[in-house]
Design a protein around this motif. Sequence first.
Motif, PDB file in Angstrom:
ATOM      1  N   ASN A  36      12.589 -21.186  15.411  1.00 39.57           N
ATOM      2  CA  ASN A  36      12.799 -20.851  14.008  1.00 39.57           C
ATOM      3  C   ASN A  36      13.895 -19.805  13.933  1.00 39.57           C
ATOM      4  O   ASN A  36      13.933 -18.860  14.703  1.00 39.57           O
ATOM      5  CB  ASN A  36      11.514 -20.352  13.346  1.00 39.57           C
ATOM      6  N   GLN A  37      14.835 -20.009  13.009  1.00 39.54           N
ATOM      7  CA  GLN A  37      15.939 -19.065  12.833  1.00 39.54           C
ATOM      8  C   GLN A  37      15.639 -18.089  11.694  1.00 39.54           C
ATOM      9  O   GLN A  37      16.197 -17.008  11.655  1.00 39.54           O
ATOM     10  CB  GLN A  37      17.234 -19.841  12.561  1.00 39.54           C
ATOM     11  N   ASP A  38      14.741 -18.499  10.797  1.00 44.65           N
ATOM     12  CA  ASP A  38      14.379 -17.593   9.706  1.00 44.65           C
ATOM     13  C   ASP A  38      13.305 -16.617  10.183  1.00 44.65           C
ATOM     14  O   ASP A  38      12.640 -16.845  11.166  1.00 44.65           O
ATOM     15  CB  ASP A  38      13.939 -18.365   8.457  1.00 44.65           C
ATOM     16  N   SER A  39      13.144 -15.528   9.514  1.00 45.82           N
ATOM     17  CA  SER A  39      12.236 -14.423   9.870  1.00 45.82           C
ATOM     18  C   SER A  39      12.510 -13.965  11.314  1.00 45.82           C
ATOM     19  O   SER A  39      13.649 -13.841  11.717  1.00 45.82           O
ATOM     20  CB  SER A  39      10.769 -14.804   9.638  1.00 45.82           C
ATOM     21  N   ALA A  74      28.208 -29.935  26.898  1.00 52.41           N
ATOM     22  CA  ALA A  74      27.966 -30.426  25.535  1.00 52.41           C
ATOM     23  C   ALA A  74      26.769 -29.687  24.949  1.00 52.41           C
ATOM     24  O   ALA A  74      25.689 -29.673  25.523  1.00 52.41           O
ATOM     25  CB  ALA A  74      27.696 -31.922  25.554  1.00 52.41           C
ATOM     26  N   PHE A  75      26.980 -29.048  23.797  1.00 58.03           N
ATOM     27  CA  PHE A  75      25.923 -28.345  23.071  1.00 58.03           C
ATOM     28  C   PHE A  75      25.671 -29.121  21.791  1.00 58.03           C
ATOM     29  O   PHE A  75      26.577 -29.305  20.984  1.00 58.03           O
ATOM     30  CB  PHE A  75      26.372 -26.915  22.751  1.00 58.03           C
ATOM     31  N   VAL A  76      24.448 -29.596  21.620  1.00 58.12           N
ATOM     32  CA  VAL A  76      24.091 -30.377  20.445  1.00 58.12           C
ATOM     33  C   VAL A  76      22.995 -29.621  19.716  1.00 58.12           C
ATOM     34  O   VAL A  76      22.001 -29.230  20.310  1.00 58.12           O
ATOM     35  CB  VAL A  76      23.581 -31.782  20.852  1.00 58.12           C
ATOM     36  N   GLN A  77      23.189 -29.402  18.414  1.00 56.67           N
ATOM     37  CA  GLN A  77      22.231 -28.626  17.639  1.00 56.67           C
ATOM     38  C   GLN A  77      22.053 -29.257  16.271  1.00 56.67           C
ATOM     39  O   GLN A  77      22.994 -29.799  15.693  1.00 56.67           O
ATOM     40  CB  GLN A  77      22.752 -27.189  17.492  1.00 56.67           C
ATOM     41  N   SER A  78      20.837 -29.221  15.772  1.00 56.32           N
ATOM     42  CA  SER A  78      20.583 -29.631  14.400  1.00 56.32           C
ATOM     43  C   SER A  78      19.485 -28.732  13.845  1.00 56.32           C
ATOM     44  O   SER A  78      18.769 -28.079  14.583  1.00 56.32           O
ATOM     45  CB  SER A  78      20.161 -31.103  14.318  1.00 56.32           C
ATOM     46  N   GLY A  79      19.379 -28.694  12.536  1.00 58.54           N
ATOM     47  CA  GLY A  79      18.361 -27.865  11.921  1.00 58.54           C
ATOM     48  C   GLY A  79      18.095 -28.292  10.498  1.00 58.54           C
ATOM     49  O   GLY A  79      18.812 -29.121   9.938  1.00 58.54           O
ATOM     50  N   SER A  80      17.050 -27.735   9.913  1.00 57.36           N
ATOM     51  CA  SER A  80      16.707 -28.079   8.535  1.00 57.36           C
ATOM     52  C   SER A  80      16.071 -26.881   7.843  1.00 57.36           C
ATOM     53  O   SER A  80      15.547 -25.983   8.475  1.00 57.36           O
ATOM     54  CB  SER A  80      15.749 -29.273   8.506  1.00 57.36           C
ATOM     55  N   GLN A  81      16.139 -26.920   6.521  1.00 58.76           N
ATOM     56  CA  GLN A  81      15.572 -25.847   5.703  1.00 58.76           C
ATOM     57  C   GLN A  81      15.440 -26.357   4.275  1.00 58.76           C
ATOM     58  O   GLN A  81      16.284 -27.112   3.801  1.00 58.76           O
ATOM     59  CB  GLN A  81      16.494 -24.630   5.729  1.00 58.76           C
ATOM     60  N   GLY A  88      17.602 -29.228   2.696  1.00 65.05           N
ATOM     61  CA  GLY A  88      18.960 -29.094   3.222  1.00 65.05           C
ATOM     62  C   GLY A  88      18.960 -29.282   4.723  1.00 65.05           C
ATOM     63  O   GLY A  88      17.999 -28.967   5.408  1.00 65.05           O
ATOM     64  N   HIS A  89      20.026 -29.823   5.201  1.00 65.08           N
ATOM     65  CA  HIS A  89      20.199 -29.978   6.644  1.00 65.08           C
ATOM     66  C   HIS A  89      21.383 -29.129   7.051  1.00 65.08           C
ATOM     67  O   HIS A  89      22.309 -28.928   6.279  1.00 65.08           O
ATOM     68  CB  HIS A  89      20.441 -31.442   7.009  1.00 65.08           C
ATOM     69  N   ILE A 122      15.363 -25.123  14.266  1.00 66.93           N
ATOM     70  CA  ILE A 122      16.580 -25.461  15.010  1.00 66.93           C
ATOM     71  C   ILE A 122      16.177 -26.216  16.270  1.00 66.93           C
ATOM     72  O   ILE A 122      15.214 -25.830  16.961  1.00 66.93           O
ATOM     73  CB  ILE A 122      17.353 -24.181  15.428  1.00 66.93           C
ATOM     74  N   HIS A 123      16.902 -27.258  16.577  1.00 70.73           N
ATOM     75  CA  HIS A 123      16.713 -28.037  17.798  1.00 70.73           C
ATOM     76  C   HIS A 123      18.058 -28.049  18.515  1.00 70.73           C
ATOM     77  O   HIS A 123      19.078 -28.374  17.917  1.00 70.73           O
ATOM     78  CB  HIS A 123      16.309 -29.480  17.467  1.00 70.73           C
ATOM     79  N   ALA A 124      18.076 -27.669  19.785  1.00 70.76           N
ATOM     80  CA  ALA A 124      19.334 -27.616  20.530  1.00 70.76           C
ATOM     81  C   ALA A 124      19.134 -28.164  21.931  1.00 70.76           C
ATOM     82  O   ALA A 124      18.039 -28.039  22.510  1.00 70.76           O
ATOM     83  CB  ALA A 124      19.833 -26.172  20.614  1.00 70.76           C
ATOM     84  N   ALA A 125      20.184 -28.782  22.489  1.00 64.83           N
ATOM     85  CA  ALA A 125      20.158 -29.293  23.858  1.00 64.83           C
ATOM     86  C   ALA A 125      21.526 -29.119  24.490  1.00 64.83           C
ATOM     87  O   ALA A 125      22.550 -29.158  23.804  1.00 64.83           O
ATOM     88  CB  ALA A 125      19.766 -30.771  23.855  1.00 64.83           C
ATOM     89  N   LEU A 126      21.531 -28.914  25.806  1.00 66.15           N
ATOM     90  CA  LEU A 126      22.766 -28.783  26.567  1.00 66.15           C
ATOM     91  C   LEU A 126      22.816 -29.841  27.646  1.00 66.15           C
ATOM     92  O   LEU A 126      21.836 -30.071  28.351  1.00 66.15           O
ATOM     93  CB  LEU A 126      22.821 -27.413  27.255  1.00 66.15           C
TER      94      LEU A 126
END
Length: 131
Positions: A36-39, A74-81, A88-89, A122-126
């Motif tokens: 989580n990126q919030d709080s 390769a850094f792949v990231q996605s998130g939602s809120q 929103g994505h 947030i979801h991220a992979a390398l």
Amino acid sequence: NLKGSTTGGSINVLGEGTSKTTNLQQGLAKAWCQFNQDSTQAFRDSLNMATITDNATGDSTLTYTNNMNNTTYAFVQSGSQQIGTAAGHCSYQTDDQSTSQSNKFRSVTSDGNQTVFDAESIHAALHGDLA
């Protein structure tokens, strides 16, 4: 029944229904996380991730437990809120401060306005070579 060959620590595995092989080490994610990126930023689950640094709204740095071999991974990231009344994505926007030890990125709305925000998830992979 796993069929394949090993050479110098490298593992080649037969593909599905074919005699073609793929290199198992090259195909694996070397690090991944969900957080989580919030709080208060915290990992929900991860592999090869050491810390998250909260730099500012929507601005985070992920540091790896085991470094990558170089900065061309390769850094792949996605998130939602939830933003207002609509979901929103976010897309990721790097500021070229990625190193073999970490990746700094910002979460921005994908609506064309590029508004920075803290994403709920947030979801991220390398993918690349470990040092």
